[in-house]
Design a protein around this motif. Structure first.
Motif, short mmCIF file in Angstrom:
data_model
loop_
_atom_site.label_atom_id
_atom_site.label_comp_id
_atom_site.label_asym_id
_atom_site.label_seq_id
_atom_site.Cartn_x
_atom_site.Cartn_y
_atom_site.Cartn_z
N THR A 27 17.73 45.05 42.12
CA THR A 27 16.83 46.21 42.15
C THR A 27 17.71 47.60 42.61
OG1 THR A 27 15.25 44.85 43.16
CG2 THR A 27 14.89 47.14 43.35
N PHE A 28 18.68 47.52 43.17
CA PHE A 28 19.44 48.75 43.57
C PHE A 28 19.91 49.42 42.35
CE2 PHE A 28 24.02 49.42 43.98
CZ PHE A 28 24.27 50.74 44.45
N TYR A 29 20.71 48.60 41.62
CA TYR A 29 21.01 49.15 40.33
C TYR A 29 20.12 49.84 39.18
CZ TYR A 29 26.01 47.81 41.27
OH TYR A 29 27.21 47.51 41.79
N ASP A 30 19.26 48.84 39.16
CA ASP A 30 18.13 49.42 38.14
C ASP A 30 17.44 50.71 38.76
OD1 ASP A 30 18.37 47.10 36.83
OD2 ASP A 30 16.50 46.16 37.63
N ASP A 31 17.06 50.70 40.21
CA ASP A 31 16.58 52.17 40.67
C ASP A 31 17.67 53.32 40.32
OD1 ASP A 31 14.34 50.47 40.90
OD2 ASP A 31 14.38 50.53 43.18
N MET A 32 19.13 52.84 41.01
CA MET A 32 19.90 54.12 40.85
C MET A 32 20.19 54.65 39.68
SD MET A 32 23.66 53.91 42.44
CE MET A 32 24.23 52.81 41.39
N PHE A 33 20.26 53.68 38.49
CA PHE A 33 20.39 53.94 36.96
C PHE A 33 19.24 54.67 36.45
CE2 PHE A 33 23.85 50.38 36.77
CZ PHE A 33 24.73 51.20 37.43
N ALA A 34 18.00 54.32 36.79
CA ALA A 34 16.71 54.87 36.39
C ALA A 34 16.98 56.28 36.76
CB ALA A 34 15.52 54.27 36.88
N ASP A 35 17.31 56.80 38.05
CA ASP A 35 17.29 58.18 38.27
C ASP A 35 18.43 58.84 38.18
OD1 ASP A 35 14.74 57.68 39.38
OD2 ASP A 35 15.58 57.48 41.58
N ASN A 36 19.83 58.17 37.81
CA ASN A 36 20.93 58.79 37.44
C ASN A 36 21.50 57.93 36.33
OD1 ASN A 36 21.25 60.24 40.38
ND2 ASN A 36 20.59 58.13 40.90
N PRO A 37 21.01 58.16 35.18
CA PRO A 37 21.44 57.42 33.92
C PRO A 37 23.17 57.87 33.58
CG PRO A 37 19.96 59.29 33.34
CD PRO A 37 19.85 59.16 34.75
N GLU A 38 23.44 58.81 34.25
CA GLU A 38 24.96 59.28 33.78
C GLU A 38 25.77 58.29 34.44
OE1 GLU A 38 23.69 61.37 37.64
OE2 GLU A 38 22.62 61.12 35.70
N LEU A 39 25.44 57.78 35.74
CA LEU A 39 26.29 56.91 36.19
C LEU A 39 26.61 55.61 35.38
CD1 LEU A 39 24.97 56.93 40.00
CD2 LEU A 39 26.96 58.21 38.95
N LEU A 40 25.59 55.07 34.83
CA LEU A 40 25.81 54.04 33.88
C LEU A 40 26.49 54.21 32.66
CD1 LEU A 40 25.25 50.95 33.25
CD2 LEU A 40 23.19 51.93 32.37
N LEU A 43 30.50 55.96 34.50
CA LEU A 43 31.22 55.55 35.47
C LEU A 43 31.36 54.04 35.55
CD1 LEU A 43 33.00 55.98 38.23
CD2 LEU A 43 30.69 56.11 39.61
N PHE A 44 29.88 53.27 35.50
CA PHE A 44 29.97 51.99 35.75
C PHE A 44 30.03 51.29 34.26
CE2 PHE A 44 27.81 53.23 39.66
CZ PHE A 44 28.12 52.15 40.42
N ASN A 45 30.77 50.12 34.35
CA ASN A 45 31.08 49.19 33.30
C ASN A 45 29.61 48.77 32.95
OD1 ASN A 45 31.44 46.96 31.68
ND2 ASN A 45 33.74 46.65 32.55
N ARG A 46 29.37 49.06 31.57
CA ARG A 46 27.85 48.80 30.98
C ARG A 46 28.02 47.30 30.80
NH1 ARG A 46 26.59 53.36 26.74
NH2 ARG A 46 28.30 52.61 25.48
N ALA A 199 28.70 58.19 25.60
CA ALA A 199 29.16 57.66 26.97
C ALA A 199 30.61 57.90 26.97
CB ALA A 199 29.02 56.20 26.83
N ARG A 200 31.12 57.96 28.29
CA ARG A 200 32.44 57.82 28.65
C ARG A 200 32.60 56.68 29.52
NH1 ARG A 200 35.82 60.21 33.42
NH2 ARG A 200 34.08 59.69 34.62
#
Length: 408
Positions: A27-40, A43-46, A199-200
């Motif tokens: 839930t944490f990752y889903d919510d964080m990426f929904a609001d901050n898609p640039e992190l996924l 930064l984060f390994n897709r 993406a980077r």
């Protein structure tokens, strides 16, 4: 150390939180990426997000840290924290980002636990989070200082000066960084690449040669594994891009070297055991020992699918041969024969999985392991059974540390 009141609450709720922790992290990752898609995206390994490995690793680290606080209040899980801190600084993580994680993690705790997330429970776990976060931040600031660069400023350009094909799915790239920077045998660098969709993405690769002005990384092409439905998953984005796009003269953006599994100085006997592409940090250690004329008692053990799949096979044998008190032991899953001969080529390679039962390990041996998790679990258990203390067994995990997840 947890306050007494928080320790009591965490001890009482650890089973409930532990049971729900993977759902919380999902839930944490889903919510964080929904609001901050640039992190996924950047930064984060897709791939690790898609297969669930990252959320499992996060869940395991939180549970393991909380259990340590309540069950061993006078100890700190320094190895776990160091491993995470090195990974964070290799990605350029900054202290401010812990506030972002806190916001979404505790939002997920409230959502998943519902009425069970009472103010006392939330306050106690908040204390756990900030104890872990502050410990990591302090470690990470120290690591940034070692690079003599600013916090989060780990990236530099490096030019490819050599590309070699090591096996059918492994290449090595020798890099010349724009800023000279030393490293320790066993460390890795992050490599960030631009992908066709904008993406980077970032991946870590062990430095596979002895410290020097040039750095070498060895990249295995990652193919998608079959899922429960039998259909293959996506291929590794970064490894396939590097194989397809990068040649001599190209530039890459890489991090300063990091990683806590490094070869310690001294004269203790060594066991350097690897499997598959896990040979890369071990190779750097052997190269360093050879370059410095080490006289230590050294046992090098490597397992692979076949001789043809063994990256840097000839190089490893040559380096071991230059050391005065070193032995090399090889295992290949497929029947092994030197090309065109039907027999082995004198290196004593065996068919099957690695088995150290008849390998002499002198008193005081220090072991370094790298390879797939099942391999390292098996070797570590064997070494413990032979009386080698856990403090003398070091390991490197490629990707999220699922060892902690499974232990948690």
């Amino acid at each position: 150390m947890l306050s007494p009141d928080s320790a009591a609450v965490v001890r009482a709720t650890l089973p409930v939180v532990g049971e729900a922790i993977e759902k919380i992290t999902a839930t944490f990752y889903d919510d964080m990426f929904a609001d901050n898609p640039e992190l996924l995206r950047d930064l984060f390994n897709r791939g690790n997000q898609a297969n669930g490995e990252q959320r499992k690793a996060l869940a395991g680290s939180i549970a393991a840290f909380a259990a340590m606080l309540v069950n061993h209040p006078d100890q700190r899980p320094d190895l776990m924290l160091a491993r995470i801190a090195h990974k964070h600084v290799s990605l350029g993580v900054t202290p401010e980002q812990y506030n972002v994680v806190h916001k979404y993690l505790f939002g997920a705790i409230a959502e998943v636990l519902g009425e069970a997330a009472t103010p006392d429970v939330v306050a106690a776990w908040d204390e756990v989070y900030w104890l872990m976060a502050e410990a990591l931040i302090n470690l990470e600031i120290g690591l940034y200082r070692e690079t003599r660069r600013g916090i989060g400023e780990v990236w530099l350009r490096a030019r490819v000066v050599e590309r070699r094909r090591e096996t059918h799915d492994v290449i090595s790239l020798t890099l010349r960084p724009e800023t000279p920077m030393s490293f320790r045998p066993g460390q890795y660098v992050s490599v960030t690449v631009p992908l066709p969709d904008g993406a980077r993405q970032i991946r870590q690769y062990s430095l596979s040669s002895a410290p020097g002005d040039d750095w070498r990384i060895t990249v295995k092409r990652v193919y998608g594994e079959a899922g429960p439905d039998g259909e293959p998953g996506p291929d590794g984005e970064v490894s396939n891009w590097l194989h397809a796009e990068i040649g001599v003269g190209d530039e890459l953006t890489v991090s300063a070297p990091f990683g806590e599994m490094t070869l310690a100085d001294g004269d203790a006997p060594l066991l350097l055991a690897s499997a598959g592409i896990g040979v890369t940090p071990i190779l750097a250690m052997v190269d360093h020992l050879a370059a410095t004329g080490s006289t230590r008692r050294i046992t090098v053990a490597h397992a692979d699918r076949s001789a043809a799949d063994h990256a840097h096979r000839d190089e490893l044998g040559r380096l071991v041969g230059t050391l005065p008190d070193a032995t090399l032991h090889l295992w290949y899953e497929q029947n092994y024969a030197a090309p065109g001969t039907g027999t082995d080529d004198g290196d004593g390679a065996r068919t099957g999985l690695m088995d150290l039962a008849d390998i002499d390990l002198p008193e005081g041996t220090v072991a370094y392991l790298c390879g797939p998790l099942p391999f390292m679990r098996c070797v570590r258990a064997e070494l413990l059974g032979r009386g080698l203390p856990a403090s003398r067994i070091h390991y490197e995990v490629f990707g999220p540390d699922l060892w902690l997840a499974d232990a948690g």
